[in-house]
Design an enzyme around this catalytic site. Structure first.
Site, PDB file in Angstrom:
ATOM      1  CE  LYS A  61     103.830 144.293   6.754  1.00 23.24           C
ATOM      2  NZ  LYS A  61     105.126 144.974   6.648  1.00 23.24           N
ATOM      3  CG  ASN A  98     108.549 147.576   8.641  1.00 23.05           C
ATOM      4  OD1 ASN A  98     107.435 147.570   9.129  1.00 23.05           O
ATOM      5  ND2 ASN A  98     109.033 146.558   7.954  1.00 23.05           N
ATOM      6  CB  VAL A  99     109.596 154.642   8.377  1.00 25.81           C
ATOM      7  CG1 VAL A  99     110.470 155.847   8.670  1.00 25.81           C
ATOM      8  CG2 VAL A  99     109.135 154.639   6.929  1.00 25.81           C
ATOM      9  NE  ARG A 182     101.377 139.310  13.433  1.00 28.49           N
ATOM     10  CZ  ARG A 182     102.096 140.386  13.697  1.00 28.49           C
ATOM     11  NH1 ARG A 182     102.151 140.858  14.916  1.00 28.49           N
ATOM     12  NH2 ARG A 182     102.746 141.007  12.753  1.00 28.49           N
ATOM     13  CD  GLU A 185     104.796 137.593  11.211  1.00 33.69           C
ATOM     14  OE1 GLU A 185     105.767 138.349  11.362  1.00 33.69           O
ATOM     15  OE2 GLU A 185     104.371 136.851  12.107  1.00 33.69           O
TER      16      GLU A 185
END
Length: 199
Positions: A61, A98-99, A182, A185
């Site tokens: 991000k 992402n994990v 969003r 996003e």
């Protein structure tokens, strides 16, 4: 607190963060205090007490950051690099997406919705994200440790996965609810900026 617990440690893995994006957007002060000031405190005290190595966990991000969370972690990245000038402690970072299965991540949330019989909420069927298994995330941290390259960020070679494919892997027959994208996003995250990719 940190001055009481860090002396004597060889390695600090700094993973503390407010990482839930909607929460960070409405809790800006807490996000800055945790993700930015918290990183500064970990780095400063580690340098003061002579910790040998610090590895900060970053996020995709930060590349073209569009959220409070992304911007706060981008600042954490800069602090971690700069900290190499504060003493003999060696600071580096790892960056990934992402994990799967980590706290507050998408997968446990989806499993909870499934158990409640609710549809998958998707903001845009075109969205892609980077996913790693827990072992892959840990292996990346271990690689950064083995490389021992101060002021660098270790990034995995990974392809983006359409989020809708994750939904289908959990249950191909589960209904999907389009909730709309969003305001902050992005359709696609990046692991490197075009500027960094040249290096």
């Amino acid at each position: 607190f940190l001055r009481g617990i860090l002396p004597g440690f060889d390695l600090v893995i700094h993973a503390a963060a407010i990482k839930v994006i909607p929460l960070a957007e409405v809790s800006v002060r807490s996000t800055i205090m945790t993700n930015v000031v918290g990183t500064m405190n970990v780095c400063q005290v580690s340098a003061e007490v002579g910790v040998e190595r610090v590895i900060t966990i970053l996020t995709d991000k930060i590349i073209r950051a569009s959220t409070v969370y992304g911007n706060s972690k981008a600042l954490a990245s800069g602090i971690t690099r700069e900290a190499n000038m504060w003493g003999s402690t060696r600071f580096s970072s790892v960056l990934y997406g992402n994990v799967l299965g980590s706290s507050s991540s998408l997968y446990p949330h989806l499993q909870s919705l499934k158990a409640q019989g609710k549809p998958f909420p998707i903001t845009d069927t075109r969205c892609t994200r980077f996913f790693l298994r827990m072992k892959e995330a840990i292996d990346l941290i271990l690689l950064a440790y083995e490389l021992d390259m101060p002021a660098t960020t270790v990034v995995p070679k990974a392809g983006g996965c359409p989020i809708i494919e994750l939904f289908r892997a959990i249950d191909p027959d589960w209904p999907i609810e389009d909730v709309g994208i969003r305001s902050s996003e992005k359709l696609h995250e990046l692991m490197l900026s075009d500027v960094e990719a040249r290096h």
